[in-house]
Design a protein around this motif. Structure first.
Motif, short mmCIF file in Angstrom:
data_model
loop_
_atom_site.label_atom_id
_atom_site.label_comp_id
_atom_site.label_asym_id
_atom_site.label_seq_id
_atom_site.Cartn_x
_atom_site.Cartn_y
_atom_site.Cartn_z
N ILE A 185 3.53 -47.73 -24.11
CA ILE A 185 2.96 -48.61 -24.99
C ILE A 185 3.01 -48.41 -26.24
CG2 ILE A 185 1.15 -48.98 -23.05
CD1 ILE A 185 -0.88 -47.40 -24.45
N ALA A 186 2.55 -49.30 -27.14
CA ALA A 186 2.43 -49.27 -28.75
C ALA A 186 1.28 -48.46 -29.24
CB ALA A 186 2.47 -50.66 -29.05
N LEU A 187 1.60 -47.75 -30.47
CA LEU A 187 0.52 -46.88 -31.02
C LEU A 187 0.38 -47.66 -32.43
CD1 LEU A 187 -1.20 -44.54 -31.78
CD2 LEU A 187 0.94 -43.14 -31.76
N ALA A 188 -0.80 -47.82 -32.81
CA ALA A 188 -0.77 -48.17 -34.48
C ALA A 188 -1.82 -46.68 -35.00
CB ALA A 188 -1.96 -49.12 -34.59
N LEU A 189 -1.23 -46.19 -36.16
CA LEU A 189 -1.73 -45.28 -36.84
C LEU A 189 -2.90 -45.59 -37.81
CD1 LEU A 189 1.44 -43.16 -37.73
CD2 LEU A 189 0.16 -42.66 -35.86
N GLY A 190 -3.98 -44.62 -38.20
CA GLY A 190 -4.76 -44.85 -39.19
C GLY A 190 -4.24 -45.06 -40.31
N SER A 191 -5.19 -45.56 -41.34
CA SER A 191 -5.01 -45.84 -42.60
C SER A 191 -3.96 -44.61 -43.42
CB SER A 191 -5.91 -45.92 -43.57
OG SER A 191 -5.60 -46.22 -44.66
N ALA A 192 -2.80 -45.02 -43.77
CA ALA A 192 -1.97 -44.01 -44.47
C ALA A 192 -1.87 -44.23 -45.91
CB ALA A 192 -0.56 -44.22 -43.78
#
Length: 339
Positions: free
Chosen positions: A88-95
């Motif tokens: 499944i896809a993964l979105a990271l927190g604010s970079a």
């Protein structure tokens, strides 16, 4: 540890403190009509889909959580492994922290290292320059860029921004960034007027991130010596935001208060192309044996989403918005006032 990194860890601790697994939200006031004779069978392949040119096993994904601190390194490492194993896809927190603190890159890039071929979304704030955004995208090999709009959180944050002239920068990002851009709220809901305005600028992906899950006004108030408690109740509920957004004919991500596979299914029925989950997954990961428990939970959600497809007589994700739905009267009255 820097002020920014400290804030990241405080956010994690407060998200855990305020988490309510069975917290009621707008999904409880939405109902679907089920055919007693569905003429279907359970098929895990029916929930597989494409996301930014890559095949994923399910239309739900791990949405933005964290990055930029020692604890977030371990979290993103685990999430990268889980995303890789469950496809499944993964979105990271604010970079955005990387603009000032490049040494925090490891806490983000670890997710890509653990999941080299999967769908990975980078996340930045709305004032991030094109140059900085391009660098972050390249470093993370991101498939898309989430740009978050978080006015309420910033106001509640004692050290938050106070200037929200973001449109010009969003226009520049849209014109020069080559990967898809997703405009994302952070728990207060995207309104239809904002979606309509940004759609005119050529942006087609929106993550409504409605109220009903993590409340960042509440989190920031807990850090603020002069809390603004009234900000905690001004969000647009996820279901209402999704109904309104569906009128704009955009690619919609539904997030905000997703607690179980039925919420995922309802989000897809509301027109969501994908459904994002953050805190529900995070809190499982933070418990004892969290990695294995979250890995198994996601696998179970995949099976249960396939069960729901069969229960409601569906074989194709694109047909889910055709399922008849109805709302409890208080929610329907709110929707009717805004349509």
């Amino acid at each position: 540890m820097s002020i920014r990194s400290t804030r990241k860890e405080e956010h994690l601790a407060l998200a855990q403190k305020f988490y309510e697994n069975e917290k009621s939200n707008s999904f409880d006031q939405m109902h679907l009509v089920r055919p007693a004779l569905p003429e279907t069978s359970v098929n895990l392949q029916a929930i597989s889909t494409k996301m930014f040119g890559k095949t994923v096993s399910a239309p739900f994904f791990i949405n933005a959580m964290t990055g930029g601190s020692k604890k977030s390194f371990a979290i993103n490492q685990a999430l990268g492994k889980i995303a890789q194993q469950t496809h499944i896809a993964l979105a990271l927190g604010s970079a955005s922290i990387l603009v000032k603190e490049a040494d925090q890159l490891d806490s983000f890039i670890i997710a890509r290292q653990e999941n080299p071929n999967g769908v990975l979304l980078a996340n930045v704030n709305a004032k991030t320059s094109v140059r900085d955004a391009e660098k972050i995208i390249a470093e993370l090999q991101a498939d898309a860029l989430q740009v978050h709009l978080n006015v309420v959180q910033e106001i509640a944050m004692p050290e938050g921004d106070r200037d929200f002239h973001w449109l010009a920068n969003l226009q520049e990002l849209r014109q020069q960034i080559t990967v898809p851009i997703i405009i994302k709220e952070v728990g207060c809901g995207l309104d239809q007027a904002t979606i309509h305005r940004l759609k005119k600028e050529g942006i087609t992906f929106f993550d409504i991130a409605g109220s009903g899950g993590t409340n960042f006004a509440q989190i920031e108030n807990a850090r603020n010596p002069q809390p603004l408690a009234y900000l905690e109740n001004i969000g647009l509920p996820t279901v209402i935001a999704a109904v309104l957004a569906a009128n704009e004919d955009v690619d919609l991500i539904v997030s905000g208060g997703i607690r179980n596979p039925l919420d995922v299914f309802k989000g897809l029925c509301l027109g969501g192309k994908y459904v994002g989950i953050s805190n529900t997954f995070l809190q499982v990961l933070l418990q004892d044996n969290g990695f294995e428990n979250l890995l198994q939970l996601i696998k179970e959600w995949q099976k249960q989403l396939a069960y729901l497809m069969a229960i409601y007589g569906q074989n194709n994700l694109t047909d889910l918005p055709k399922i008849k739905r109805y709302f409890d009267l208080p929610l329907k009255a709110q929707i009717d006032q805004l349509l």
